[in-house]
Design a protein around this motif. Sequence first.
Motif, PDB file in Angstrom:
ATOM      1  N   MET A  34      -7.638 -37.271   3.743  1.00  0.00           N
ATOM      2  CA  MET A  34      -6.205 -37.068   4.100  1.00  0.00           C
ATOM      3  C   MET A  34      -4.896 -38.387   3.868  1.00  0.00           C
ATOM      4  O   MET A  34      -5.860 -39.935   4.008  1.00  0.00           O
ATOM      5  CB  MET A  34      -5.579 -37.255   5.771  1.00  0.00           C
ATOM      6  N   GLY A  35      -4.494 -37.999   3.660  1.00  0.00           N
ATOM      7  CA  GLY A  35      -3.070 -39.045   3.175  1.00  0.00           C
ATOM      8  C   GLY A  35      -1.606 -39.430   3.708  1.00  0.00           C
ATOM      9  O   GLY A  35      -1.316 -38.153   3.764  1.00  0.00           O
ATOM     10  N   TRP A  36      -0.575 -40.247   3.416  1.00  0.00           N
ATOM     11  CA  TRP A  36       0.297 -40.346   4.188  1.00  0.00           C
ATOM     12  C   TRP A  36       0.916 -41.377   2.332  1.00  0.00           C
ATOM     13  O   TRP A  36       0.190 -42.148   1.876  1.00  0.00           O
ATOM     14  CB  TRP A  36       0.341 -41.732   4.864  1.00  0.00           C
ATOM     15  N   PHE A  37       2.015 -40.757   2.243  1.00  0.00           N
ATOM     16  CA  PHE A  37       3.062 -41.373   1.216  1.00  0.00           C
ATOM     17  C   PHE A  37       4.683 -40.972   1.390  1.00  0.00           C
ATOM     18  O   PHE A  37       4.694 -40.572   2.762  1.00  0.00           O
ATOM     19  CB  PHE A  37       2.602 -40.220   0.163  1.00  0.00           C
ATOM     20  N   ARG A  38       4.993 -41.554   0.912  1.00  0.00           N
ATOM     21  CA  ARG A  38       6.585 -42.113   1.012  1.00  0.00           C
ATOM     22  C   ARG A  38       7.576 -42.259  -0.076  1.00  0.00           C
ATOM     23  O   ARG A  38       7.108 -42.403  -0.887  1.00  0.00           O
ATOM     24  CB  ARG A  38       6.484 -42.672   1.572  1.00  0.00           C
ATOM     25  N   GLN A  39       8.033 -41.885   0.030  1.00  0.00           N
ATOM     26  CA  GLN A  39       9.780 -41.041  -1.271  1.00  0.00           C
ATOM     27  C   GLN A  39      11.182 -42.014  -0.926  1.00  0.00           C
ATOM     28  O   GLN A  39      11.632 -40.824   0.317  1.00  0.00           O
ATOM     29  CB  GLN A  39       9.567 -40.176  -1.982  1.00  0.00           C
ATOM     30  N   VAL A  48       0.673 -44.287   0.446  1.00  0.00           N
ATOM     31  CA  VAL A  48       1.094 -45.760   2.052  1.00  0.00           C
ATOM     32  C   VAL A  48      -0.375 -46.000   2.794  1.00  0.00           C
ATOM     33  O   VAL A  48      -0.622 -47.143   2.566  1.00  0.00           O
ATOM     34  CB  VAL A  48       1.406 -44.195   2.821  1.00  0.00           C
ATOM     35  N   ALA A  49      -1.425 -44.715   2.793  1.00  0.00           N
ATOM     36  CA  ALA A  49      -2.771 -45.170   3.589  1.00  0.00           C
ATOM     37  C   ALA A  49      -2.940 -43.520   3.298  1.00  0.00           C
ATOM     38  O   ALA A  49      -2.665 -42.956   3.020  1.00  0.00           O
ATOM     39  CB  ALA A  49      -1.897 -45.501   4.778  1.00  0.00           C
ATOM     40  N   THR A  50      -4.240 -43.877   3.177  1.00  0.00           N
ATOM     41  CA  THR A  50      -5.678 -42.580   3.290  1.00  0.00           C
ATOM     42  C   THR A  50      -6.684 -43.070   4.207  1.00  0.00           C
ATOM     43  O   THR A  50      -7.095 -43.757   4.414  1.00  0.00           O
ATOM     44  CB  THR A  50      -6.094 -42.626   1.465  1.00  0.00           C
ATOM     45  N   TYR A  95       5.297 -37.958   3.980  1.00  0.00           N
ATOM     46  CA  TYR A  95       4.907 -37.054   3.435  1.00  0.00           C
ATOM     47  C   TYR A  95       2.850 -37.543   4.132  1.00  0.00           C
ATOM     48  O   TYR A  95       2.273 -37.802   3.004  1.00  0.00           O
ATOM     49  CB  TYR A  95       4.726 -36.013   1.875  1.00  0.00           C
ATOM     50  N   CYS A  96       2.683 -36.000   4.180  1.00  0.00           N
ATOM     51  CA  CYS A  96       0.669 -35.886   4.603  1.00  0.00           C
ATOM     52  C   CYS A  96       0.181 -34.981   3.181  1.00  0.00           C
ATOM     53  O   CYS A  96       1.171 -34.088   2.826  1.00  0.00           O
ATOM     54  CB  CYS A  96       0.823 -35.877   5.942  1.00  0.00           C
TER      55      CYS A  96
END
Length: 120
Positions: A34-39, A48-50, A95-96
Amino acid sequence: QVRLVESGGGLVQAGGSLRLSCVVSGLTFSNYAMGWFRQAPGKQREFVATISWNGSRTVYADSAKGRVTISRDNAKNTVYLQMDRLKPEDTAVYYCAADPILRRANYAYWGQGTQVTVSS
């Protein structure tokens, strides 16, 4: 149908904290990294992180190290992003995402995002 639903965003003052959650359905959660992203406005989406399927491995963007913690609860099909000492430049839609492979990009499934706004 695969669904990823983020929550926990909002308005916070600089220096504050938020914990984002992402509940996943429609796939075998424990089989996926699972990852987190941002825009941010006017910018490209960024990693961001995984976290690996069992939580044993985590990877962070340099901008997140020391302020952000990713975790997961496979019993609840949920991944979390704890964000501390927030800065105005952390303002973005977060976002995940889910993917069978632990990586920084090209995830298979995405949520709709949750807005985080950090005021100065």
